[in-house]
Scaffold this motif. Structure first.
Motif, PDB file in Angstrom:
ATOM      1  N   TRP A 107      10.648  -3.816  -9.802  1.00  0.00           N
ATOM      2  CA  TRP A 107       9.409  -3.324  -9.206  1.00  0.00           C
ATOM      3  C   TRP A 107       8.666  -4.433  -8.477  1.00  0.00           C
ATOM      4  CZ3 TRP A 107       6.290   1.172  -8.985  1.00  0.00           C
ATOM      5  CH2 TRP A 107       6.957   2.345  -9.379  1.00  0.00           C
ATOM      6  N   ALA A 108       8.586  -5.607  -9.085  1.00  0.00           N
ATOM      7  CA  ALA A 108       7.883  -6.732  -8.461  1.00  0.00           C
ATOM      8  C   ALA A 108       8.556  -7.148  -7.156  1.00  0.00           C
ATOM      9  CB  ALA A 108       7.831  -7.915  -9.424  1.00  0.00           C
ATOM     10  N   SER A 109       9.889  -7.125  -7.146  1.00  0.00           N
ATOM     11  CA  SER A 109      10.639  -7.510  -5.945  1.00  0.00           C
ATOM     12  C   SER A 109      10.375  -6.536  -4.808  1.00  0.00           C
ATOM     13  CB  SER A 109      12.141  -7.560  -6.251  1.00  0.00           C
ATOM     14  OG  SER A 109      12.427  -8.494  -7.267  1.00  0.00           O
ATOM     15  N   ALA A 110      10.510  -5.233  -5.089  1.00  0.00           N
ATOM     16  CA  ALA A 110      10.329  -4.213  -4.054  1.00  0.00           C
ATOM     17  C   ALA A 110       8.879  -4.142  -3.579  1.00  0.00           C
ATOM     18  CB  ALA A 110      10.780  -2.855  -4.572  1.00  0.00           C
ATOM     19  N   LEU A 111       7.943  -4.193  -4.510  1.00  0.00           N
ATOM     20  CA  LEU A 111       6.527  -4.046  -4.163  1.00  0.00           C
ATOM     21  C   LEU A 111       6.007  -5.263  -3.393  1.00  0.00           C
ATOM     22  CD1 LEU A 111       4.275  -2.012  -4.457  1.00  0.00           C
ATOM     23  CD2 LEU A 111       3.623  -3.079  -6.618  1.00  0.00           C
ATOM     24  N   SER A 112       6.407  -6.458  -3.811  1.00  0.00           N
ATOM     25  CA  SER A 112       5.960  -7.666  -3.102  1.00  0.00           C
ATOM     26  C   SER A 112       6.527  -7.692  -1.687  1.00  0.00           C
ATOM     27  CB  SER A 112       6.373  -8.922  -3.869  1.00  0.00           C
ATOM     28  OG  SER A 112       7.787  -9.036  -3.950  1.00  0.00           O
ATOM     29  N   ALA A 113       7.773  -7.267  -1.525  1.00  0.00           N
ATOM     30  CA  ALA A 113       8.383  -7.213  -0.191  1.00  0.00           C
ATOM     31  C   ALA A 113       7.660  -6.196   0.687  1.00  0.00           C
ATOM     32  CB  ALA A 113       9.863  -6.861  -0.300  1.00  0.00           C
ATOM     33  N   ALA A 114       7.331  -5.034   0.114  1.00  0.00           N
ATOM     34  CA  ALA A 114       6.638  -3.992   0.878  1.00  0.00           C
ATOM     35  C   ALA A 114       5.268  -4.466   1.337  1.00  0.00           C
ATOM     36  CB  ALA A 114       6.503  -2.735   0.029  1.00  0.00           C
ATOM     37  N   ILE A 115       4.498  -5.059   0.432  1.00  0.00           N
ATOM     38  CA  ILE A 115       3.153  -5.542   0.762  1.00  0.00           C
ATOM     39  C   ILE A 115       3.226  -6.605   1.859  1.00  0.00           C
ATOM     40  CG2 ILE A 115       1.184  -6.859  -0.111  1.00  0.00           C
ATOM     41  CD1 ILE A 115       1.667  -5.477  -2.834  1.00  0.00           C
ATOM     42  N   ALA A 116       4.149  -7.550   1.711  1.00  0.00           N
ATOM     43  CA  ALA A 116       4.263  -8.653   2.670  1.00  0.00           C
ATOM     44  C   ALA A 116       4.687  -8.156   4.051  1.00  0.00           C
ATOM     45  CB  ALA A 116       5.252  -9.690   2.150  1.00  0.00           C
ATOM     46  N   CYS A 117       5.663  -7.245   4.091  1.00  0.00           N
ATOM     47  CA  CYS A 117       6.139  -6.724   5.378  1.00  0.00           C
ATOM     48  C   CYS A 117       5.036  -5.971   6.120  1.00  0.00           C
ATOM     49  CB  CYS A 117       7.340  -5.804   5.165  1.00  0.00           C
ATOM     50  SG  CYS A 117       8.869  -6.640   4.705  1.00  0.00           S
ATOM     51  N   ILE A 118       4.336  -5.112   5.408  1.00  0.00           N
ATOM     52  CA  ILE A 118       3.265  -4.327   6.044  1.00  0.00           C
ATOM     53  C   ILE A 118       2.116  -5.247   6.469  1.00  0.00           C
ATOM     54  CG2 ILE A 118       1.543  -2.527   5.633  1.00  0.00           C
ATOM     55  CD1 ILE A 118       3.627  -1.183   3.781  1.00  0.00           C
ATOM     56  N   TRP A 119       1.824  -6.249   5.665  1.00  0.00           N
ATOM     57  CA  TRP A 119       0.762  -7.212   5.973  1.00  0.00           C
ATOM     58  C   TRP A 119       1.075  -7.976   7.270  1.00  0.00           C
ATOM     59  CZ3 TRP A 119      -0.923 -11.605   2.042  1.00  0.00           C
ATOM     60  CH2 TRP A 119      -2.068 -12.245   2.536  1.00  0.00           C
ATOM     61  N   PRO A 134       7.683  -8.798  14.070  1.00  0.00           N
ATOM     62  CA  PRO A 134       8.797  -7.992  13.530  1.00  0.00           C
ATOM     63  C   PRO A 134       9.588  -8.720  12.447  1.00  0.00           C
ATOM     64  CG  PRO A 134       9.488  -9.027  15.564  1.00  0.00           C
ATOM     65  CD  PRO A 134       8.046  -9.434  15.358  1.00  0.00           C
ATOM     66  N   PHE A 135       8.883  -9.300  11.468  1.00  0.00           N
ATOM     67  CA  PHE A 135       9.544 -10.100  10.439  1.00  0.00           C
ATOM     68  C   PHE A 135       9.588  -9.371   9.109  1.00  0.00           C
ATOM     69  CE2 PHE A 135       7.918 -14.075  12.798  1.00  0.00           C
ATOM     70  CZ  PHE A 135       9.002 -14.026  13.660  1.00  0.00           C
ATOM     71  N   GLY A 137       5.007  -5.619  15.177  1.00  0.00           N
ATOM     72  CA  GLY A 137       4.802  -5.437  13.756  1.00  0.00           C
ATOM     73  C   GLY A 137       5.219  -4.068  13.251  1.00  0.00           C
ATOM     74  N   MET A 138       5.438  -3.118  14.163  1.00  0.00           N
ATOM     75  CA  MET A 138       5.887  -1.796  13.725  1.00  0.00           C
ATOM     76  C   MET A 138       7.247  -1.903  13.026  1.00  0.00           C
ATOM     77  SD  MET A 138       6.306   1.697  15.944  1.00  0.00           S
ATOM     78  CE  MET A 138       6.984   3.183  15.176  1.00  0.00           C
ATOM     79  N   THR A 139       8.086  -2.804  13.511  1.00  0.00           N
ATOM     80  CA  THR A 139       9.384  -3.037  12.872  1.00  0.00           C
ATOM     81  C   THR A 139       9.184  -3.465  11.425  1.00  0.00           C
ATOM     82  OG1 THR A 139      10.531  -3.622  14.917  1.00  0.00           O
ATOM     83  CG2 THR A 139      11.422  -4.523  12.888  1.00  0.00           C
ATOM     84  N   ALA A 140       8.274  -4.429  11.198  1.00  0.00           N
ATOM     85  CA  ALA A 140       8.018  -4.923   9.846  1.00  0.00           C
ATOM     86  C   ALA A 140       7.429  -3.840   8.958  1.00  0.00           C
ATOM     87  CB  ALA A 140       7.077  -6.126   9.903  1.00  0.00           C
ATOM     88  N   CYS A 141       6.539  -3.018   9.524  1.00  0.00           N
ATOM     89  CA  CYS A 141       5.915  -1.942   8.738  1.00  0.00           C
ATOM     90  C   CYS A 141       6.944  -0.905   8.298  1.00  0.00           C
ATOM     91  CB  CYS A 141       4.803  -1.275   9.543  1.00  0.00           C
ATOM     92  SG  CYS A 141       3.336  -2.305   9.754  1.00  0.00           S
ATOM     93  N   VAL A 142       7.874  -0.578   9.187  1.00  0.00           N
ATOM     94  CA  VAL A 142       8.941   0.363   8.824  1.00  0.00           C
ATOM     95  C   VAL A 142       9.760  -0.217   7.662  1.00  0.00           C
ATOM     96  CG1 VAL A 142      11.108   1.404   9.598  1.00  0.00           C
ATOM     97  CG2 VAL A 142       9.105   1.443  11.089  1.00  0.00           C
ATOM     98  N   THR A 143      10.072  -1.506   7.750  1.00  0.00           N
ATOM     99  CA  THR A 143      10.820  -2.157   6.675  1.00  0.00           C
ATOM    100  C   THR A 143      10.034  -2.106   5.371  1.00  0.00           C
ATOM    101  OG1 THR A 143      11.858  -3.668   8.266  1.00  0.00           O
ATOM    102  CG2 THR A 143      11.920  -4.307   5.954  1.00  0.00           C
ATOM    103  N   GLY A 144       8.730  -2.379   5.450  1.00  0.00           N
ATOM    104  CA  GLY A 144       7.895  -2.345   4.250  1.00  0.00           C
ATOM    105  C   GLY A 144       7.823  -0.971   3.616  1.00  0.00           C
ATOM    106  N   LEU A 145       7.686   0.064   4.430  1.00  0.00           N
ATOM    107  CA  LEU A 145       7.639   1.434   3.903  1.00  0.00           C
ATOM    108  C   LEU A 145       8.961   1.809   3.235  1.00  0.00           C
ATOM    109  CD1 LEU A 145       5.755   3.230   6.818  1.00  0.00           C
ATOM    110  CD2 LEU A 145       4.866   2.674   4.541  1.00  0.00           C
TER     111      LEU A 145
END
Length: 453
Positions: free
Chosen positions: A55-67, A75-76, A338-346
């Motif tokens: 959970w920590a791995s997935a959630l931290s990645a999602a928060i960082a990507c969307i941020w 697009p990172f 950043g839309m690329t990163a947001c898609v990855t985060g979602l």
């Protein structure tokens, strides 16, 4: 909806569209989703709870990507750093003997320090002050690093007790399938097929259903028994969430305290220079460098990287940072905002309920993508004056050290020292900026500490 996306991400200004950005985000995600399985496996060696780590791995990645997508419009992809998670578990916890709660405290301190450097724009100055030959060779070095990672991940290149490295067993169906995947993806790219890398990943994943690993006897792609898995977020994260602590960290013998300080410095340095390396290398490929050779949005990206490291420590994972290899796959598919990163985060958020589906993608399926990206990233070398040894030295050190040490930060470190040596020897020391002088001195001190400890 399109107009709203345009206001947020400036798609037309960067020559892209929502369809391209979504495809790029999906491509990045498919190449880095492995982290939600691999990171818990590594950090679990420190005695941490596996479900909480997932959970920590997935959630931290999602928060960082969307941020990074919404704030920096880049697009990172971001997530727990490979390499630093092993350093966390095997050295800081198991060798140094620090409890994992204190190790998370080390990560939090390094991330907070990183953020302070960002506030004073120290990172932006470092990025802008990097010599052009270092900027270009960092990208190529990351390319070789990425390709080497893909080749070893697929078993095409393996360890040898006699020659250190050698060709893997191509009779192994996994290595052969990955090799076929590399050439298949290359053909698609050469033919100009849109989404070539994504198609390559999916093709190898599908073929993996019908091909068995001779070691385990199971198929490389194991179909899940269920598509959806639900967990209570509070209960799932409870074993690691907010468990970091500084209590008792600096109460041991001097050598223990010195080891802890060095661990904090190591987390900071590797995160800082890995992030800088990725920015300089991957941003060039994305066309985000201005006419002066600078990256105007680097400060924001580095602040997000720093803040994400601190957020990850609170959630219960080792350093979260920018992913170079995986980000480059999406950029190669046309991702520019950043839309690329947001898609990855979602999509990382989706892993929390669809984990059985996403975790079935085998490592041999992502290897061709990494190799192809490595090929794309060596292009900047052709513009360098490699006939001058004062330039060839730092370029070689940067490009060679990264894959050979399996560490991007070391490539930058030795590359910049090589640049300083070359410029001094060529009688051009006065042309070196103050920042380069300071960084060279810091790197030498860092190496000295590394040797002594």
């Amino acid at each position: 909806m399109n107009e709203k996306l345009e206001r947020i991400f400036h798609l037309r200004e960067r020559g892209t569209d929502p369809k391209t950005e979504i495809l790029a985000g999906i491509t990045i995600f498919l190449t880095c989703v492995y982290i939600v399985a691999v990171n818990p496996a590594i950090l679990g060696a420190a005695g941490m709870d596996m479900k909480a780590l997932f959970w920590a791995s997935a959630l931290s990645a999602a928060i960082a990507c969307i941020w990074v997508g919404l704030w920096a419009n880049l697009p990172f992809a971001m997530g727990p750093a490979m390499g630093l998670n092993a350093y966390f578990a095997y050295y800081v916890c198991n060798t140094l003997g620090l409890p994992w709660q204190n190790a998370l405290g080390c990560v939090a301190i390094s991330g907070t320090t990183f953020m302070l450097l960002s506030i004073f724009k120290v990172q932006q100055k470092i990025v802008d002050a990097m010599p052009e030959c270092i900027k270009h060779s960092i990208g190529a070095g990351i390319g070789f690093f990425i390709a080497f990672s893909g080749l070893t991940q697929a078993g095409i290149v393996v360890h040898s007790p006699d020659t250190l490295l050698t060709l893997g067993d191509l009779a192994n169906p996994g290595a052969l399938l990955a090799l076929i995947g590399i050439f298949f993806t290359a053909v698609l790219v050469i033919r100009g097929v849109k989404g070539a890398i994504l198609i390559g990943v999916l093709a190898v994943t599908i073929l993996g259903v019908f091909i068995k690993d001779p070691v385990t006897g199971a198929a490389y792609t194991i179909l899940p028994t269920q598509l959806i898995a639900f967990d209570n977020p509070a209960q799932a994260l409870a074993p690691t969430f907010g468990q970091l602590t500084l209590r008792g960290m600096f109460t041991g013998p001097p050598e223990m305290i010195l080891g802890i300080v060095f661990a904090i410095i190591s987390f900071l340095f590797v995160d800082l220079f890995d992030s800088i390396g990725v920015l300089l290398g991957v941003a060039t490929k994305a066309g985000l460098i201005d006419e002066k050779g600078n990256m105007p949005c680097a400060g924001k990206a580095l602040f997000v990287s720093a803040g994400s490291a601190a957020v990850g420590a609170v959630l219960g994972t080792s350093t979260v940072t920018i992913y170079g290899a995986e980000s480059a796959t999406g950029i190669s598919e046309g991702g520019k905002t950043g839309m690329t990163a947001c898609v990855t985060g979602l999509l990382f958020l989706l892993t929390l309920v669809l984990s059985p589906v996403f975790l079935m993608i085998p490592s041999i399926a992502t290897a061709p993508a990494l190799v192809m990206v490595g090929i794309f990233m060596i292009e900047p070398l052709r513009g360098l004056a490699l006939n001058e040894v004062s330039i060839a030295l730092p370029v070689f050190m940067t490009v060679a050290i990264m894959p050979f040490t399996y560490n991007i930060a070391y490539g930058i470190l030795f590359g910049l020292i090589g640049y300083s040596v070359g410029q001094i020897a060529a009688g051009k020391a006065r042309q070196m900026t103050k920042t380069v002088w300071v960084l060279t001195a810091v790197f030498i001190v860092y190496l000295a500490l590394d040797i002594m400890l």
